[in-house]
Scaffold this active site. Structure first.
Site, PDB file in Angstrom:
ATOM      1  N   HIS A 140      -0.213   8.433  -7.426  1.00  0.00           N
ATOM      2  CA  HIS A 140       1.176   8.227  -6.981  1.00  0.00           C
ATOM      3  C   HIS A 140       2.079   8.686  -8.140  1.00  0.00           C
ATOM      4  O   HIS A 140       2.726   7.890  -8.804  1.00  0.00           O
ATOM      5  CB  HIS A 140       1.397   6.747  -6.641  1.00  0.00           C
ATOM      6  CG  HIS A 140       2.625   6.479  -5.808  1.00  0.00           C
ATOM      7  ND1 HIS A 140       3.487   7.477  -5.405  1.00  0.00           N
ATOM      8  CD2 HIS A 140       3.135   5.325  -5.296  1.00  0.00           C
ATOM      9  CE1 HIS A 140       4.466   6.940  -4.697  1.00  0.00           C
ATOM     10  NE2 HIS A 140       4.276   5.646  -4.614  1.00  0.00           N
ATOM     11  N   GLN A 143       5.888   7.676  -8.524  1.00  0.00           N
ATOM     12  CA  GLN A 143       6.035   6.286  -8.940  1.00  0.00           C
ATOM     13  C   GLN A 143       5.840   6.166 -10.454  1.00  0.00           C
ATOM     14  O   GLN A 143       6.633   5.528 -11.151  1.00  0.00           O
ATOM     15  CB  GLN A 143       5.011   5.404  -8.202  1.00  0.00           C
ATOM     16  CG  GLN A 143       5.118   3.939  -8.557  1.00  0.00           C
ATOM     17  CD  GLN A 143       6.440   3.351  -8.107  1.00  0.00           C
ATOM     18  OE1 GLN A 143       6.810   3.468  -6.944  1.00  0.00           O
ATOM     19  NE2 GLN A 143       7.180   2.729  -9.007  1.00  0.00           N
TER      20      GLN A 143
HETATM   21  N1   CP Z   1       6.592   2.335  -4.196  1.00  0.00           N
HETATM   22  C1   CP Z   1       6.600   3.076  -3.081  1.00  0.00           C
HETATM   23  O1   CP Z   1       6.086   4.194  -3.033  1.00  0.00           O
HETATM   24  O2   CP Z   1       7.224   2.495  -2.016  1.00  0.00           O
HETATM   25  P1   CP Z   1       7.240   3.020  -0.519  1.00  0.00           P
HETATM   26  O3   CP Z   1       5.847   2.828   0.052  1.00  0.00           O
HETATM   27  O4   CP Z   1       8.252   2.143   0.166  1.00  0.00           O
HETATM   28  O5   CP Z   1       7.614   4.470  -0.495  1.00  0.00           O
HETATM   29  N1  NVA Z   2      -1.238   1.001  -3.818  1.00  0.00           N
HETATM   30  C1  NVA Z   2      -0.229   0.926  -2.785  1.00  0.00           C
HETATM   31  C2  NVA Z   2       1.057   1.511  -3.269  1.00  0.00           C
HETATM   32  C3  NVA Z   2       2.189   1.466  -2.273  1.00  0.00           C
HETATM   33  C4  NVA Z   2       3.442   2.097  -2.800  1.00  0.00           C
HETATM   34  C5  NVA Z   2      -0.737   1.639  -1.546  1.00  0.00           C
HETATM   35  O1  NVA Z   2      -1.351   2.705  -1.673  1.00  0.00           O
HETATM   36  O2  NVA Z   2      -0.526   1.123  -0.456  1.00  0.00           O
END
Ligand code: CP
Ligand code: NVA
Length: 315
Positions: A140, A143
Site C-alpha cells: 500500500h 499509504q
Molecule cells: N487507508 C486507506 O487506504 O483507506 P481506504 O480503504 O478508505 O481507501
Molecule cells: N490492511 C488493510 C488496509 C486497508 C486500508 C486491508 O488491506 O484491508
C-alpha cells in the site's frame, strides 16, 4: 533528509513511472516527492494537470483512497474517473491486458486497487500510461508515503526515528517497513508467529536499510518492540477479503492491541498511527486512537497531498 522549500520540481526520472512499490525508487526520488508534497500542501490549487484524466479501478471498498485521488486531480485542474469492475467489461471477462491497452488510449494515468499484486503487475506491464498501486495484497505505497510525510512533519527529519508496527504483517506493514528502511529509519514489526511480514519483503527492506543507514527488526514480543518508540502504528487484524478468518485472527493477534498500558513502554512523546479504517476495541483502544497521541486524521489528510505529488511526478 532536509525538506526543500524551493519551487516545485518534476524530475524527468519520475515521468511515466509506475508506482507499484517503493522498492523501485531511490531515496533521492522519494525525498523529491516529499519535498513537492510540502509545497502542494501549502499551495493546494494549481493548473498543472489541466485537461489530464486519472482512471481509478477499485476492486475493493475505499473511502480515503478514492476521495483523495479524485479531489487531488480536481485541485490540479484535472479529472478522475471512478471505475467499478462490476460495471466495466473486466467484470464480464474482458482481460486485464485488453483493459490496460484500451484505457491507456483515454486516460493519462491509472490507479488500481486490487486483490492481487499479479493483476496489478499485469495491468502495469500492458498499460502505456503510469499505473499507481492504490492497495494490493502485498503493498500500500500511497499509504506509506502519507505516513512518512506525517512523521517528517512531526519530527522534522526521518533518519533514526524509531517506528514500531504491531499486529498483522500485511500490505500496510510491508510498505511502511520498506519506506522507513529506505529513509534511514529504525523500523520494528511486532507480530505473533505465523503473522510476520513476508520474509522476501523483509529481506528487500533489510537491503534498503543497509544502503540508507536504517534498520529492520522482526520482534514477536510487543512490549520489547515498543521500547523507546517514537511512533507506534497498527492496522486491522483482518484485512479486506479476510473476513472469514476474522475470529481466528483475533485470537492470534489479541496480545498486540495498542492500548495505554503498552504505550507506557514507548517514548513519552510517542505518536500513534493507523491507516484507517480502524476497529476500536480490537487492534487499538478508543482511548488511544481518540486520545492526544493519535495523529490518524493527519495521516488521512496527507494521503491527498502525497498523492498529488505522485501524480505530478509521473504524469
Ligand atoms: N487507508 C486507506 O487506504 O483507506 P481506504 O480503504 O478508505 O481507501
Ligand atoms: N490492511 C488493510 C488496509 C486497508 C486500508 C486491508 O488491506 O484491508
Amino acid at each position: 533528509m532536509k525538506l526543500m522549500e524551493e519551487i516545485l520540481t518534476r524530475p524527468q526520472t519520475l515521468k511515466g513511472r509506475n508506482v507499484l512499490t517503493w522498492l523501485d525508487f531511490s531515496q533521492e526520488e522519494v525525498s523529491q516527492i516529499l519535498a513537492n508534497t510540502q509545497n502542494l500542501k501549502a499551495n493546494p490549487h494549481n493548473s498543472m494537470l489541466n485537461g489530464k484524466t486519472l482512471g481509478m479501478i477499485f476492486e475493493k471498498s475505499s473511502t480515503r483512497t478514492r476521495v483523495s485521488f479524485e479531489v487531488g486531480m480536481t485541485q490540479m485542474g484535472g479529472h478522475a474517473v471512478f471505475l467499478n469492475p462490476r460495471d466495466i467489461q473486466v467484470g464480464r471477462g474482458e482481460t486485464i491486458v485488453d483493459t490496460a491497452k484500451v484505457l491507456s488510449r483515454y486516460v493519462d494515468a491509472l490507479m488500481y486497487r486490487t486483490t492481487s499484486n499479479k493483476k496489478l503487475t499485469e495491468l502495469a506491464e500492458h498499460a502505456t500510461v503510469p499505473v499507481i498501486n492504490g492497495l494490493c495484497d502485498k503493498y500500500h505505497p500511497c499509504q506509506a508515503l502519507a505516513d512518512i510525510f506525517t512523521i517528517l512533519e512531526l519530527k522534522g527529519s526521518l533518519a533514526g526515528v524509531k517506528v514500531v508496527y504491531l499486529g498483522d504483517g500485511n500490505n500496510v506493514a510491508h510498505s511502511l517497513m520498506i519506506l522507513s528502511a529506505m529513509m534511514g529509519m529504525e523500523v520494528v514489526v511486532s507480530a505473533p508467529k505465523g503473522f510476520e511480514p513476508d520474509p522476501e519483503i523483509v529481506k528487500k527492506a533489510e537491503e534498503a536499510a543497509k544502503k540508507n543507514k536504517g534498520s529492520v527488526k522482526i520482534e514477536n514480543d510487543p512490549v520489547a518492540a515498543v521500547q523507546d518508540a517514537d511512533i507506534v502504528y497498527t492496522d486491522v487484524w483482518a484485512s479486506m477479503g479476510q473476513e472469514e478468518e476474522a475470529e481466528e485472527r483475533h485470537k492470534a493477534l489479541n496480545g498486540y492491541q495498542v492500548n495505554d498500558e503498552l504505550l507506557k513502554h514507548a517514548k513519552e512523546d510517542v505518536h500513534f498511527m493507523h491507516c484507517l479504517p480502524a476497529h476500536r476495541g480490537e487492534e487499538v483502544t478508543a482511548s488511544v486512537i481518540d486520545g492526544p497521541k493519535s495523529v490518524v486524521f493527519d495521516q488521512a489528510e496527507n494521503r491527498l497531498h502525497v498523492q498529488k505529488a505522485i501524480l505530478l511526478s509521473v504524469i
